[in-house]
Design an enzyme around this catalytic site. Structure first.
Site, PDB file in Angstrom:
ATOM      1  N   HIS A 108      21.612  52.691  24.380  1.00  0.00           N
ATOM      2  CA  HIS A 108      22.715  52.147  23.584  1.00  0.00           C
ATOM      3  C   HIS A 108      23.724  53.240  23.201  1.00  0.00           C
ATOM      4  O   HIS A 108      24.912  52.974  23.053  1.00  0.00           O
ATOM      5  CB  HIS A 108      22.185  51.530  22.281  1.00  0.00           C
ATOM      6  CG  HIS A 108      21.793  50.075  22.385  1.00  0.00           C
ATOM      7  ND1 HIS A 108      22.689  49.087  22.715  1.00  0.00           N
ATOM      8  CD2 HIS A 108      20.614  49.447  22.154  1.00  0.00           C
ATOM      9  CE1 HIS A 108      22.067  47.906  22.688  1.00  0.00           C
ATOM     10  NE2 HIS A 108      20.800  48.102  22.366  1.00  0.00           N
TER      11      HIS A 108
ATOM     12  N   HIS B 250      15.325  52.145  25.436  1.00  0.00           N
ATOM     13  CA  HIS B 250      16.321  51.086  25.231  1.00  0.00           C
ATOM     14  C   HIS B 250      17.364  51.534  24.195  1.00  0.00           C
ATOM     15  O   HIS B 250      18.571  51.383  24.413  1.00  0.00           O
ATOM     16  CB  HIS B 250      15.584  49.814  24.771  1.00  0.00           C
ATOM     17  CG  HIS B 250      16.455  48.644  24.449  1.00  0.00           C
ATOM     18  ND1 HIS B 250      16.398  47.452  25.144  1.00  0.00           N
ATOM     19  CD2 HIS B 250      17.390  48.465  23.477  1.00  0.00           C
ATOM     20  CE1 HIS B 250      17.273  46.596  24.611  1.00  0.00           C
ATOM     21  NE2 HIS B 250      17.887  47.195  23.602  1.00  0.00           N
ATOM     22  N   GLU B 251      16.901  52.095  23.081  1.00  0.00           N
ATOM     23  CA  GLU B 251      17.832  52.499  22.007  1.00  0.00           C
ATOM     24  C   GLU B 251      18.704  53.682  22.431  1.00  0.00           C
ATOM     25  O   GLU B 251      19.892  53.719  22.133  1.00  0.00           O
ATOM     26  CB  GLU B 251      17.068  52.847  20.718  1.00  0.00           C
ATOM     27  CG  GLU B 251      16.210  51.746  20.130  1.00  0.00           C
ATOM     28  CD  GLU B 251      16.869  50.393  20.055  1.00  0.00           C
ATOM     29  OE1 GLU B 251      18.103  50.321  19.923  1.00  0.00           O
ATOM     30  OE2 GLU B 251      16.143  49.398  20.150  1.00  0.00           O
TER      31      GLU B 251
ATOM     32  N   CYS C 231      17.465  42.108  23.330  1.00  0.00           N
ATOM     33  CA  CYS C 231      18.341  42.992  22.567  1.00  0.00           C
ATOM     34  C   CYS C 231      19.003  42.198  21.450  1.00  0.00           C
ATOM     35  O   CYS C 231      19.481  41.089  21.682  1.00  0.00           O
ATOM     36  CB  CYS C 231      19.396  43.591  23.491  1.00  0.00           C
ATOM     37  SG  CYS C 231      20.525  44.709  22.653  1.00  0.00           S
ATOM     38  N   LEU C 232      19.027  42.769  20.255  1.00  0.00           N
ATOM     39  CA  LEU C 232      19.630  42.066  19.113  1.00  0.00           C
ATOM     40  C   LEU C 232      21.115  41.803  19.331  1.00  0.00           C
ATOM     41  O   LEU C 232      21.685  40.911  18.709  1.00  0.00           O
ATOM     42  CB  LEU C 232      19.429  42.883  17.831  1.00  0.00           C
ATOM     43  CG  LEU C 232      17.974  43.012  17.353  1.00  0.00           C
ATOM     44  CD1 LEU C 232      17.876  43.997  16.212  1.00  0.00           C
ATOM     45  CD2 LEU C 232      17.412  41.659  16.947  1.00  0.00           C
TER      46      LEU C 232
ATOM     47  N   GLY D 227      13.881  47.860  16.984  1.00  0.00           N
ATOM     48  CA  GLY D 227      14.729  49.032  17.152  1.00  0.00           C
ATOM     49  C   GLY D 227      16.174  48.640  16.985  1.00  0.00           C
ATOM     50  O   GLY D 227      16.543  47.470  17.160  1.00  0.00           O
TER      51      GLY D 227
ATOM     52  N   GLN E  76      25.269  49.361  17.643  1.00  0.00           N
ATOM     53  CA  GLN E  76      25.049  47.923  17.445  1.00  0.00           C
ATOM     54  C   GLN E  76      25.582  47.439  16.094  1.00  0.00           C
ATOM     55  O   GLN E  76      25.763  46.245  15.894  1.00  0.00           O
ATOM     56  CB  GLN E  76      23.561  47.574  17.566  1.00  0.00           C
ATOM     57  CG  GLN E  76      23.028  47.746  18.983  1.00  0.00           C
ATOM     58  CD  GLN E  76      21.573  47.339  19.065  1.00  0.00           C
ATOM     59  OE1 GLN E  76      20.686  48.114  18.764  1.00  0.00           O
ATOM     60  NE2 GLN E  76      21.324  46.085  19.444  1.00  0.00           N
TER      61      GLN E  76
HETATM   62 NI    NI Z   1      19.381  46.575  22.199  1.00  0.00          NI
END
Ligand code: NI
Length: 183
Positions: A148, A144-145, A102-103, A46, A51
């Protein structure tokens, strides 16, 4: 298409509240394509527009489509979701604890409570209404997304956060398969 840079918490854009998408034109289409490419390249399951330093309410989600995922997530494995202005309109009372990464925060994992299932309402990449019923890992990734988009990171709500290197020396890490891919 192009791979965009994934920003880290030292960039304040990651903490900003993102704006609603109102223009589904060419620049937006490029952003969707770039986010998909960036997520798959990472690799992750995701990605949210903040991000990649874009304060827009846009997320992309895709669970893996290998055999194991197909067994577990059925028809939702491997499906690419691109959702603009996503909103959780229904959430199960039941909460489940799981491991997330998380990226934007490479090298760490955390234990986070999430609703076991959610219904997400939003718009597809062409601005048409869309609704997704998600359970389990897919529901977790959506939560989660969407966090963000309000500048919230999993580390804000995790009961525990740890350095991924700890798991390399710890066989019990095998019990948390979700942790293999970041969101
Ligand atoms: Ni994340």
């Amino acid at each position: 298409m192009a791979i965009r840079e994934i920003i880290k918490p030292d960039n304040p854009t990651l903490r900003k509240k993102a704006h609603k998408v109102t223009d589904f034109g060419k620049d937006f289409q490029t952003l969707v394509d770039d986010m998909v490419e960036t997520m798959l390249d990472a690799p992750g399951v995701g990605l949210a527009a903040p991000q990649v330093a874009m304060t827009k309410r846009l997320i992309v989600v895709r669970l893996p489509d290998d055999e194991e995922s197909q067994q577990e997530y059925g028809t939702q494995a491997g499906v690419l979701y691109a959702v603009a202005n996503p909103e959780i309109i229904k959430a199960s009372k039941e909460m489940v604890e799981g491991v997330e990464a998380c990226l934007s925060i490479p090298g760490y994992f955390g234990r986070v409570d999430r609703h076991e299932s959610v219904v997400v309402k939003g718009l597809d990449r062409h601005g048409k209404p869309l609704r997704v019923k998600a359970k389990g890992w897919l529901a977790r990734v959506f939560q989660h997304e969407i966090d963000h988009l309000d500048g919230r990171l999993y580390i804000d709500i995790a009961s525990e956060v740890w350095d991924a290197r700890r798991d390399e020396e710890d066989e019990s890490a095998e019990s948390v398969p979700e942790a293999k891919l970041s969101e």
